[in-house]
Design a protein around this motif. Structure first.
Motif, PDB file in Angstrom:
ATOM      1  N   LEU A  37     -13.905-100.599  11.398  1.00 24.72           N
ATOM      2  CA  LEU A  37     -13.818-100.529   9.952  1.00 24.72           C
ATOM      3  C   LEU A  37     -14.568-101.716   9.378  1.00 24.72           C
ATOM      4  O   LEU A  37     -14.509-102.811   9.903  1.00 24.72           O
ATOM      5  CB  LEU A  37     -12.361-100.586   9.487  1.00 24.72           C
ATOM      6  N   GLY A  38     -15.296-101.499   8.333  1.00 28.14           N
ATOM      7  CA  GLY A  38     -16.043-102.620   7.775  1.00 28.14           C
ATOM      8  C   GLY A  38     -16.338-102.452   6.304  1.00 28.14           C
ATOM      9  O   GLY A  38     -16.257-101.369   5.755  1.00 28.14           O
ATOM     10  N   ASN A  69      -9.147-109.854   3.282  1.00 29.36           N
ATOM     11  CA  ASN A  69      -9.602-110.386   4.560  1.00 29.36           C
ATOM     12  C   ASN A  69      -8.491-111.190   5.242  1.00 29.36           C
ATOM     13  O   ASN A  69      -8.253-111.054   6.442  1.00 29.36           O
ATOM     14  CB  ASN A  69     -10.832-111.262   4.342  1.00 29.36           C
ATOM     15  N   ARG A  70      -7.803-111.980   4.434  1.00 37.22           N
ATOM     16  CA  ARG A  70      -6.703-112.783   4.963  1.00 37.22           C
ATOM     17  C   ARG A  70      -5.615-111.874   5.548  1.00 37.22           C
ATOM     18  O   ARG A  70      -5.084-112.108   6.622  1.00 37.22           O
ATOM     19  CB  ARG A  70      -6.136-113.657   3.847  1.00 37.22           C
ATOM     20  N   ARG A  71      -5.325-110.814   4.795  1.00 40.24           N
ATOM     21  CA  ARG A  71      -4.280-109.887   5.222  1.00 40.24           C
ATOM     22  C   ARG A  71      -4.675-109.210   6.531  1.00 40.24           C
ATOM     23  O   ARG A  71      -3.869-109.074   7.454  1.00 40.24           O
ATOM     24  CB  ARG A  71      -4.068-108.835   4.126  1.00 40.24           C
ATOM     25  N   LEU A  72      -5.927-108.795   6.626  1.00 35.92           N
ATOM     26  CA  LEU A  72      -6.390-108.111   7.828  1.00 35.92           C
ATOM     27  C   LEU A  72      -6.399-109.048   9.029  1.00 35.92           C
ATOM     28  O   LEU A  72      -6.083-108.644  10.148  1.00 35.92           O
ATOM     29  CB  LEU A  72      -7.785-107.528   7.590  1.00 35.92           C
ATOM     30  N   GLU A 116      -1.193-110.218  14.590  1.00 38.64           N
ATOM     31  CA  GLU A 116       0.059-109.589  14.984  1.00 38.64           C
ATOM     32  C   GLU A 116      -0.175-108.544  16.071  1.00 38.64           C
ATOM     33  O   GLU A 116       0.608-108.416  17.002  1.00 38.64           O
ATOM     34  CB  GLU A 116       0.722-108.961  13.762  1.00 38.64           C
ATOM     35  N   LEU A 117      -1.276-107.801  15.924  1.00 36.16           N
ATOM     36  CA  LEU A 117      -1.593-106.796  16.941  1.00 36.16           C
ATOM     37  C   LEU A 117      -1.904-107.458  18.280  1.00 36.16           C
ATOM     38  O   LEU A 117      -1.524-106.959  19.337  1.00 36.16           O
ATOM     39  CB  LEU A 117      -2.773-105.947  16.476  1.00 36.16           C
TER      40      LEU A 117
END
Length: 372
Positions: free
Chosen positions: A3-4, A295-298, A304-305
């Motif tokens: 994804l981008g 971006n921070r959230r991702l 976490e992943l």
DNA sequence: CTCGATTCTCTAGTTACATCA
DNA sequence: CCTGATGTAACTAGAGAATCG
């Protein structure tokens, strides 16, 4: 699968924009291929469009609502909401030159010189003299000597005797000199104050303009009267550019030199563009903030992943083919429904693994799997 | 049809002046 | 009254388009 976010490709316009806005923005974006869709009108169109407009004026001078003036920008920008950071931001613009309500003219109240020789005003008092034609820059008495003057472009301005009298009779209380009129004004009641101030304003403009004409080449700055500014502003709302015919008509109507009208429109366009640039800048700033936050959230999600992967090594060592996206419907088909559930919910729970592998591109099975 | 000169209008940047706090 | 900030009319330079011979 990746994804981008990319800038530079032909954009898909945001769905919240109406068709017209999308079209305008596509025109804007085409120029520099930014591929960035913004909920803003195009205050300045391409040269070709401008030429088309000028050509249109040669045929008829009807109002074209799709003129991209800043008021249109305001209307369009209000259609989007700022509540959600993911949704484009609402940008409210005030008119660049706030005109007092008492001095406002609406387009329904008058017609422009290129539409008709006479202006039609419905609000008496606030704009006395407008309906009869402007003469604010003409000398009250001595100026009458120059009943017919030749402008720089060879345009003959007609005699002022039709309007001069009525315009000045109402305000004979003031002093003839520019500065000392204020004392007299202070003695008047409040009801007349605004009215007189307007007259004072126009008189100042008048005296300066006449001085300018006397001095010739000296650069004397003329302050346009409120009426003149309001009229030019309304005219600008109709058309942000003028053809020669319109310029002459406007100059004649306002008793200005065509060059002055031309300069006013040039400066007005520059102001609009400056304002638009500020709005664009603000919008991009907010977009940048939104993207930074996203971006921070991702990044956090990715961390976490990764943590999940290290804590559940056996579970994550499933064959890669068990998590695949269908190229046609873009649904994720997984061999283990629990994996997709865990991925979707970002859950770290321990999951059962003894399930049969589902063919990733079997829609019936994938649907069944997602349903379970 | 092409070319160069001229004219006009535009934008961008700047200056000068008026006004106001 | 003085002063700095601000707004804006007017100017300049350069570019692009249209016109004409």
């Amino acid at each position: 699968m990746e994804l981008g976010l990319s800038l530079g490709e032909a954009p898909t316009p945001f769905s919240f924009l109406d068709h017209k806005t999308q079209k305008n923005n596509m025109v804007n974006n085409k120029k520099d291929q930014l591929g960035f869709c913004m909920a803003l009108g195009n205050a300045f169109r391409s040269d070709q469009e401008k030429r088309d407009q000028v050509e249109d004026h040669d045929h008829d001078y009807d109002h074209h609502d799709d003129d991209g003036d800043e008021h249109e920008i305001i209307r369009r920008s209000r259609r989007v909401s700022a509540a959600d950071p993911g949704v484009p931001i609402q940008l409210d613009l005030l008119p660049s030159v706030p005109v007092p309500r008492s001095h406002m003219i609406t387009s329904s109240q008058f017609r422009f010189p290129w539409l008709s020789d006479n202006l039609v005003l419905s609000e008496p008092g606030s704009l006395d003299g407008l309906g009869k034609g402007f003469d604010v820059n003409r000398l009250p008495a001595a100026g009458a000597a120059a009943a017919t003057e030749e402008t720089e472009e060879g345009v003959t301005i007609s005699s002022p005797n039709s309007t001069l009298t009525s315009f000045h009779v109402d305000f004979c209380v003031r002093n003839s000199s520019t500065g000392s009129g204020r004392d007299n004004i202070n003695n008047h009641n409040n009801n007349k104050r605004d009215h007189i101030n307007i007259e004072l304003d126009t008189e100042r403009a008048s005296s300066r303009a006449s001085d300018d004409e006397e001095n010739g080449s000296t650069r004397k700055k003329l302050r346009l009267s409120k009426e003149q500014s309001a009229f030019l502003e309304e005219s600008f709302k109709e058309h942000s550019t003028l053809n020669p015919k319109q310029k002459l008509a406007l100059a004649k109507q306002l008793n200005l030199r065509p060059r002055q009208v031309e300069v006013w429109f040039q400066n007005r366009r520059a102001r609009t563009k400056l304002k638009q640039t500020e709005v664009d800048c603000e919008y991009l700033k907010r977009c940048c903030e939104t993207l930074t936050e996203e971006n921070r959230r991702l990044q956090k999600e990715l961390q976490e992943l990764r943590a999940l992967k290290t804590s559940q090594p056996f579970y994550m060592q499933l064959p890669a083919t068990t998590l695949t996206m269908c190229p046609s419907c873009e649904r994720v088909a997984t061999a283990n429904p629990a994996i997709s559930a865990a991925t979707a919910t970002n859950s770290t729970a321990t999951l059962p693994l003894a399930k049969p592998i589902i063919h990733p591109f079997s829609h019936a099975q994938a649907g069944k799997a997602s349903a379970s």
